[in-house]
Design an enzyme around this catalytic site. Structure first.
Site, mmCIF file in Angstrom:
data_model
loop_
_atom_site.group_PDB
_atom_site.id
_atom_site.type_symbol
_atom_site.label_atom_id
_atom_site.label_comp_id
_atom_site.label_asym_id
_atom_site.label_seq_id
_atom_site.Cartn_x
_atom_site.Cartn_y
_atom_site.Cartn_z
ATOM 1 N N LYS A 203 0.886 -1.278 -0.037
ATOM 2 C CA LYS A 203 0.072 0.077 -0.152
ATOM 3 C C LYS A 203 0.721 1.172 -0.055
ATOM 4 O O LYS A 203 1.742 1.370 0.943
ATOM 5 C CB LYS A 203 -0.914 0.062 1.254
ATOM 6 C CG LYS A 203 -1.536 1.163 1.509
ATOM 7 C CD LYS A 203 -2.784 1.062 2.442
ATOM 8 C CE LYS A 203 -3.359 2.526 2.638
ATOM 9 N NZ LYS A 203 -4.539 2.380 3.504
ATOM 10 N N ARG A 213 -11.255 10.337 1.921
ATOM 11 C CA ARG A 213 -11.072 11.301 3.201
ATOM 12 C C ARG A 213 -12.420 11.796 3.360
ATOM 13 O O ARG A 213 -13.034 12.121 4.349
ATOM 14 C CB ARG A 213 -9.758 11.960 3.069
ATOM 15 C CG ARG A 213 -8.681 11.255 2.923
ATOM 16 C CD ARG A 213 -7.586 11.193 4.115
ATOM 17 N NE ARG A 213 -6.670 10.322 3.895
ATOM 18 C CZ ARG A 213 -5.398 10.358 3.559
ATOM 19 N NH1 ARG A 213 -5.022 11.603 3.014
ATOM 20 N NH2 ARG A 213 -4.629 9.257 3.169
ATOM 21 N N LYS A 232 1.437 10.119 5.486
ATOM 22 C CA LYS A 232 1.305 9.080 5.931
ATOM 23 C C LYS A 232 2.712 8.414 5.655
ATOM 24 O O LYS A 232 2.864 6.934 5.581
ATOM 25 C CB LYS A 232 0.174 7.975 5.650
ATOM 26 C CG LYS A 232 -1.010 8.747 6.306
ATOM 27 C CD LYS A 232 -2.518 7.745 5.888
ATOM 28 C CE LYS A 232 -3.692 8.399 6.559
ATOM 29 N NZ LYS A 232 -4.949 7.404 6.302
ATOM 30 N N GLU A 248 7.192 -6.486 1.573
ATOM 31 C CA GLU A 248 6.039 -6.424 2.214
ATOM 32 C C GLU A 248 5.192 -7.912 2.200
ATOM 33 O O GLU A 248 4.630 -8.335 3.123
ATOM 34 C CB GLU A 248 5.195 -5.123 1.654
ATOM 35 C CG GLU A 248 5.858 -3.896 2.343
ATOM 36 C CD GLU A 248 5.454 -3.578 3.954
ATOM 37 O OE1 GLU A 248 4.934 -4.680 4.618
ATOM 38 O OE2 GLU A 248 5.770 -2.722 4.355
ATOM 39 N N LYS A 263 -2.332 -1.427 -3.562
ATOM 40 C CA LYS A 263 -3.236 -0.153 -3.752
ATOM 41 C C LYS A 263 -2.437 0.936 -3.889
ATOM 42 O O LYS A 263 -1.188 1.136 -3.084
ATOM 43 C CB LYS A 263 -3.782 -0.339 -2.246
ATOM 44 C CG LYS A 263 -4.878 0.843 -1.925
ATOM 45 C CD LYS A 263 -5.446 0.727 -0.675
ATOM 46 C CE LYS A 263 -6.228 2.068 -0.717
ATOM 47 N NZ LYS A 263 -6.701 2.234 0.997
ATOM 48 N N SER A 289 -10.382 5.566 -4.462
ATOM 49 C CA SER A 289 -11.348 6.665 -4.632
ATOM 50 C C SER A 289 -10.834 7.667 -5.687
ATOM 51 O O SER A 289 -11.707 8.184 -6.525
ATOM 52 C CB SER A 289 -11.678 7.315 -3.330
ATOM 53 O OG SER A 289 -10.417 7.766 -2.812
ATOM 54 N N TYR A 328 -15.432 0.796 -6.393
ATOM 55 C CA TYR A 328 -16.688 1.524 -6.156
ATOM 56 C C TYR A 328 -17.700 1.308 -7.408
ATOM 57 O O TYR A 328 -18.816 1.665 -7.406
ATOM 58 C CB TYR A 328 -16.364 3.108 -5.811
ATOM 59 C CG TYR A 328 -15.584 3.479 -4.585
ATOM 60 C CD1 TYR A 328 -16.088 3.508 -3.384
ATOM 61 C CD2 TYR A 328 -14.321 3.354 -4.733
ATOM 62 C CE1 TYR A 328 -15.217 3.553 -2.192
ATOM 63 C CE2 TYR A 328 -13.329 3.586 -3.712
ATOM 64 C CZ TYR A 328 -13.958 3.572 -2.588
ATOM 65 O OH TYR A 328 -13.067 3.927 -1.268
HETATM 66 C C1 PBG Z 1 -7.491 3.246 5.518
HETATM 67 C C2 PBG Z 1 -7.868 3.344 4.158
HETATM 68 C C3 PBG Z 1 -7.500 4.123 3.144
HETATM 69 C C4 PBG Z 1 -8.159 3.873 2.059
HETATM 70 C C5 PBG Z 1 -8.724 2.402 2.275
HETATM 71 N N1 PBG Z 1 -8.368 2.194 3.896
HETATM 72 C C6 PBG Z 1 -7.098 5.615 3.082
HETATM 73 C C7 PBG Z 1 -5.732 5.798 3.520
HETATM 74 O O1 PBG Z 1 -4.966 4.777 3.940
HETATM 75 O O2 PBG Z 1 -5.202 7.083 3.791
HETATM 76 C C8 PBG Z 1 -8.341 4.568 0.719
HETATM 77 C C9 PBG Z 1 -9.538 3.865 -0.182
HETATM 78 C C10 PBG Z 1 -9.805 4.754 -1.281
HETATM 79 O O3 PBG Z 1 -9.090 5.922 -1.498
HETATM 80 O O4 PBG Z 1 -10.569 4.628 -1.847
HETATM 81 N N2 PBG Z 1 -6.212 3.102 6.031
#
Ligand code: PBG
Length: 339
Positions: A203, A213, A232, A248, A263, A289, A328
Site C-alpha cells: 500500500k 477522506r 502517511k 512487504e 493499492k 477513490s 466503487y
Molecule cells: C485506511 C484506508 C484508506 C483507504 C482504504 N483504507 C485511506 C488511507 O490509507 O489513507 C483508501 C480507499 C480509497 O481511496 O478508496 N487506512
C-alpha cells in the site's frame, strides 16, 4: 517463460486477421472480466438513508438498513463480496480511535445486518484506525510519531470485534509492521481460525486516496488533538519503490495472510503483475477513490466514454493477473457486464 515461435513475415502473418469480427475477437480473448471478479467498495454511515459523497458522484454513504439491501443487490448481481468502510460522527472520534473496537460500532452493526440479509455474500472489513481517530492517522501518535506496536494492540482488538460480528475477511490497511501475524495469532486463540485475511500488503502513500477522506469524513492530516504529521509516509510505501513491495508481501504471507492486495490500482499495475509472478497467491488490486473520481469527472465533462473506461480499467487488472478488484464501480460494472 512464454515461448514465442518465430512469426512468419508479412504477408504470411497478418495480426489483423483475428481482429476482423466480434466472434474472432471473443474466440481468442485472453482474459475475461465477470461480476465474480469484483469486490464492491462501500461506505456505511451512522445516520439514516443515503447521503451522496460530493467528490465521488454516484457513490453514497449507506445506512445499516441500506447496506443490508445492497448486500441483497450484490447477490443478485453475482458480486461475491463487499468491503465496507465507516463514516462516523466526529463526536465519537478520539486520539486512539477507541470506537474502532466497539462491538456496536456502525461497522459491526452493518456486518450483522448484511450477513443476515444475504449470508452468501462475503463481507470484508478494513482493519485501521483512521476513520475513528480525530487526527486521521491509522495509528496511535506520540510526540509526532505513529507508534507501531501500540497501534497493533488496538488493531487486534478491532479485528476481533469485527470477526465476532461475522466479518468474513479482515483487511488490515494500516501498514504497521507485524500486524498480520498479531491478528492471525489472536484469531487462532479465539477459535476464529476460519476468518480470512486479505492484507493491504503493498500500500503506497498516495494522492489518489483524496476523495476517500471526504467519503469517510476523516479530517485533514496535520490537524487534530495531537502533534500530527501531515502525511502517511512513515508507514505507507514510497511510490518510487518496487523491490520493497516484494518484501512487504513476503512478510504478510509468512504471517498468515490468505490473499494480498496492491493499492492504488491502475498506477501500480506493474506491482500487481510482479506480485502475481513472484508469489502463487490470490492478488487483488484496489481501484481507489481518486481513480473512481477521475473516470467519473472526465465522463461528466464528456471527455471520455465513462462506461467503456470503467470496463477497460477493470479488465486491465485481470490482464495483469489479479484475482479480482476492489472497486466503487462494482454494481455499475456488473450491470454493464449483463448481470
Ligand atoms: C485506511 C484506508 C484508506 C483507504 C482504504 N483504507 C485511506 C488511507 O490509507 O489513507 C483508501 C480507499 C480509497 O481511496 O478508496 N487506512
Amino acid at each position: 517463460m512464454t515461448v514465442v515461435p518465430p512469426l512468419g513475415p508479412y504477408p504470411a502473418t497478418r495480426l489483423r486477421r483475428l481482429r476482423q469480427a466480434d466472434w474472432t475477437r471473443r474466440l481468442v480473448r485472453e482474459t475475461v472480466l465477470t461480476p465474480a471478479d469484483l469486490i464492491w467498495s462501500m461506505v456505511v454511515h451512522e445516520g439514516e438513508g443515503r447521503v451522496p459523497v460530493a467528490s465521488m458522484p454516484g457513490v453514497e454513504r449507506l445506512s445499516v438498513a441500506e447496506a443490508a439491501k445492497a448486500a441483497v443487490e450484490a447477490r443478485e448481481l453475482g458480486i461475491p463480496a463487499i468491503a465496507i468502510f465507516p463514516h462516523i460522527d466526529g463526536a465519537r472520534k478520539d486520539a486512539t480511535g477507541s470506537n474502532a473496537a466497539h462491538p456496536e460500532s456502525v461497522i459491526c452493526r452493518a456486518v450483522k445486518a448484511m450477513k443476515a440479509a444475504a449470508p452468501e455474500v462475503g463481507i470484508m472489513c478494513d482493519v485501521a484506525l483512521d476513520p475513528f481517530t480525530d487526527h486521521g492517522h491509522d495509528g496511535v501518535i506520540e510526540n509526532g510519531r505513529i507508534l507501531n506496536d501500540a497501534t497493533i494492540e488496538k488493531l487486534v482488538e478491532q479485528a476481533l470485534v469485527q470477526a465476532r460480528a461475522g466479518c468474513d475477511i479482515l483487511a488490515p490497511s494500516d501498514m504497521m509492521d507485524g500486524r498480520v501475524g498479531a491478528i492471525r495469532t489472536a484469531l487462532e486463540r479465539e477459535g476464529l481460525q476460519d476468518v480470512m485475511i486479505m492484507s493491504y500488503a503493498a500500500k503506497y502513500a498516495s494522492a489518489f486516496y483524496g476523495p476517500y477522506r471526504d467519503a469517510i469524513g476523516s479530517g485533514k492530516l496535520g490537524t487534530g488533538s495531537v502533534d500530527n504529521p501531515g502525511d502517511k509516509k512513515t508507514y505507507q510505501m514510497d511510490p518510487s519503490n518496487t523491490e520493497e513491495a516484494i518484501r512487504e508481501v513476503a512478510l504478510d504471507i509468512a504471517e498468515g495472510a490468505d490473499m494480498v492486495m496492491v493499492k492504488p490500482g491502475l498506477p501500480y499495475l506493474d506491482i500487481a503483475r510482479r506480485l502475481v509472478e513472484t508469489f502463487a497467491m490470490p492478488t487483488f488490486a484496489f481501484q481507489v477513490s481518486g481513480e473512481y473520481a477521475m473516470i467519473v469527472a472526465a465522463g461528466q465533462n464528456g471527455w471520455i466514454d465513462e462506461d467503456r473506461a470503467i470496463l477497460e480499467s477493470l479488465s486491465a487488472f485481470k490482464r495483469a493477473g489479479c484475482a479480482g478488484v476492489i472497486t466503487y464501480f462494482a454494481p455499475r460494472a456488473a450491470r454493464l457486464l449483463g448481470a
